[in-house]
Design a protein around this motif. Structure first.
Motif, short mmCIF file in Angstrom:
data_model
loop_
_atom_site.label_atom_id
_atom_site.label_comp_id
_atom_site.label_asym_id
_atom_site.label_seq_id
_atom_site.Cartn_x
_atom_site.Cartn_y
_atom_site.Cartn_z
N VAL A 1 0.94 -1.26 0.02
CA VAL A 1 -0.04 -0.05 0.08
C VAL A 1 0.96 1.20 0.07
O VAL A 1 0.49 2.39 -0.54
CB VAL A 1 -0.85 0.09 1.20
N ALA A 2 2.01 1.22 0.43
CA ALA A 2 2.90 2.35 0.31
C ALA A 2 3.18 2.83 -1.15
O ALA A 2 3.46 4.05 -1.43
CB ALA A 2 4.37 1.88 0.87
N SER A 3 3.11 1.96 -2.31
CA SER A 3 3.09 2.30 -3.34
C SER A 3 1.81 2.55 -4.19
O SER A 3 2.06 2.89 -5.24
CB SER A 3 3.71 1.11 -4.15
N LYS A 4 0.69 2.58 -3.44
CA LYS A 4 -0.25 2.90 -4.31
C LYS A 4 -0.51 4.37 -4.85
O LYS A 4 0.06 5.24 -4.02
CB LYS A 4 -1.67 2.58 -3.46
N PRO A 5 -1.32 4.63 -5.85
CA PRO A 5 -1.40 6.04 -6.18
C PRO A 5 -2.17 6.95 -5.30
O PRO A 5 -3.07 6.64 -4.47
CB PRO A 5 -2.09 6.02 -7.46
N ASP A 6 -1.58 8.11 -5.01
CA ASP A 6 -2.34 9.02 -4.11
C ASP A 6 -3.73 9.24 -4.30
O ASP A 6 -4.66 9.41 -3.32
CB ASP A 6 -1.31 10.55 -4.16
N TRP A 7 -3.94 9.46 -5.77
CA TRP A 7 -5.31 9.64 -6.19
C TRP A 7 -6.31 8.33 -5.69
O TRP A 7 -7.60 8.56 -5.92
CB TRP A 7 -5.48 9.90 -7.76
N TYR A 8 -5.93 6.98 -5.29
CA TYR A 8 -6.85 5.90 -5.05
C TYR A 8 -6.90 5.74 -3.32
O TYR A 8 -5.78 5.85 -2.84
CB TYR A 8 -6.16 4.79 -5.56
N GLU A 9 -8.01 5.66 -3.08
CA GLU A 9 -8.35 5.44 -1.76
C GLU A 9 -8.87 4.03 -1.35
O GLU A 9 -9.80 3.59 -2.17
CB GLU A 9 -9.51 6.36 -0.93
N ILE A 10 -8.26 3.31 -0.62
CA ILE A 10 -8.82 2.33 -0.32
C ILE A 10 -9.87 2.30 0.65
O ILE A 10 -9.96 2.77 1.84
CB ILE A 10 -7.82 1.21 0.41
N ALA A 11 -11.19 1.81 0.29
CA ALA A 11 -12.37 1.92 0.98
C ALA A 11 -12.97 0.83 1.47
O ALA A 11 -14.11 0.60 1.83
CB ALA A 11 -13.53 2.47 0.02
N ASP A 12 -12.12 -0.08 1.89
CA ASP A 12 -12.49 -1.34 2.68
C ASP A 12 -11.71 -1.62 4.08
O ASP A 12 -10.80 -0.85 4.33
CB ASP A 12 -12.45 -2.81 1.95
N ASP A 13 -12.08 -2.22 5.02
CA ASP A 13 -11.47 -2.73 6.16
C ASP A 13 -10.37 -3.90 6.03
O ASP A 13 -10.20 -4.48 7.33
CB ASP A 13 -12.37 -2.97 7.29
N LEU A 14 -9.86 -4.44 4.78
CA LEU A 14 -9.18 -5.46 4.92
C LEU A 14 -7.76 -5.03 5.48
O LEU A 14 -7.20 -3.99 5.57
CB LEU A 14 -8.91 -5.89 3.32
N LYS A 15 -6.95 -6.16 5.94
CA LYS A 15 -5.63 -6.01 6.50
C LYS A 15 -4.66 -5.00 5.00
O LYS A 15 -4.90 -5.40 4.12
CB LYS A 15 -4.81 -7.05 6.77
N LYS A 16 -3.73 -4.21 5.90
CA LYS A 16 -2.93 -3.50 4.78
C LYS A 16 -1.64 -3.60 5.35
O LYS A 16 -1.27 -3.54 6.64
CB LYS A 16 -3.22 -2.01 4.78
N PHE A 17 -0.71 -4.15 4.43
CA PHE A 17 0.87 -4.08 4.51
C PHE A 17 1.30 -3.06 3.41
O PHE A 17 0.97 -3.00 2.37
CB PHE A 17 1.03 -5.53 3.88
N GLU A 18 2.19 -2.42 4.28
CA GLU A 18 3.19 -1.23 3.59
C GLU A 18 3.98 -1.97 2.47
O GLU A 18 4.10 -1.29 1.27
CB GLU A 18 4.08 -0.44 4.69
N GLY A 19 4.34 -3.29 2.56
CA GLY A 19 5.25 -3.81 1.80
C GLY A 19 4.74 -5.00 1.09
O GLY A 19 3.54 -5.32 1.26
N ASN A 20 5.48 -6.13 0.87
CA ASN A 20 5.00 -7.41 0.21
C ASN A 20 4.73 -8.20 1.44
O ASN A 20 5.15 -7.95 2.39
CB ASN A 20 6.00 -7.81 -0.71
N TYR A 21 3.95 -9.20 1.21
CA TYR A 21 3.84 -10.12 2.08
C TYR A 21 3.16 -11.47 1.52
O TYR A 21 2.45 -11.37 0.71
CB TYR A 21 2.42 -9.84 3.19
N ILE A 22 4.04 -12.66 1.71
CA ILE A 22 3.72 -13.97 0.99
C ILE A 22 3.11 -14.47 2.49
O ILE A 22 3.77 -15.06 3.05
CB ILE A 22 4.87 -14.38 0.51
N PRO A 23 1.68 -15.08 2.28
CA PRO A 23 1.42 -15.81 3.80
C PRO A 23 2.06 -17.15 3.48
O PRO A 23 2.39 -17.86 2.60
CB PRO A 23 -0.03 -16.04 3.59
N ALA A 24 2.39 -17.90 4.85
CA ALA A 24 2.83 -19.08 5.07
C ALA A 24 2.03 -20.14 4.87
O ALA A 24 1.01 -20.02 4.70
CB ALA A 24 3.47 -19.32 6.51
#
Length: 133
Positions: free
Chosen positions: A110-133
């Motif tokens: 999410v640190a790379s998302k464009p400024d003009w796009y707003e995430i409008a849900d309550d899902l978890k947010k990770f600043e960087g990449n995340y690969i679930p185990a």
């Protein structure tokens, strides 16, 4: 079994087993390949099988700091994701023909998302990449 195919049908995949996650990736590479973000299905690489079209698959090698190789259909250009990312697959959910049986659970990079796009849900947010185990 979860089936998927590209726009022209040249490439087809099957996924056995249960994927680990369905997420939205906002990294600049996913945005450029698929739009504002890419919905990606992540799971164990042994569960992924290319049914047809291996000869149609093209790959874009990453430049640092990126590590995933972007795969796409060389005929129609459909994004395929990173089919073989070590022990995992990262498949573009846009490829899916079947319901994967899960819904998105997180936003990645999410640190790379464009400024003009707003995430409008309550899902978890990770600043960087995340690969679930």
């Amino acid at each position: 079994m979860i089936r998927g195919s590209c726009l022209c049908g040249a490439v087809a995949i099957e996924i056995a087993g249960t994927p680990r996650s369905l997420s939205y990736c906002h990294c600049s590479r996913c945005r450029k390949a698929e739009g504002v973000f890419a919905a990606v299905l992540i799971g164990a690489v042994d569960d992924l099988r290319i049914v047809r079209g291996e000869d149609h698959i093209r790959r874009l090698e990453p430049q640092e700091p990126w590590t995933h190789r972007r795969a796409f259909c060389g005929t129609c250009g459909s994004a395929l994701g990173e089919l073989y990312a070590g022990a995992t697959y990262v498949v573009a959910a846009s490829l899916l023909d079947d319901d994967p049986g899960m819904r998105p659970t997180a936003h990645l990079n999410v640190a790379s998302k464009p400024d003009w796009y707003e995430i409008a849900d309550d899902l978890k947010k990770f600043e960087g990449n995340y690969i679930p185990a």
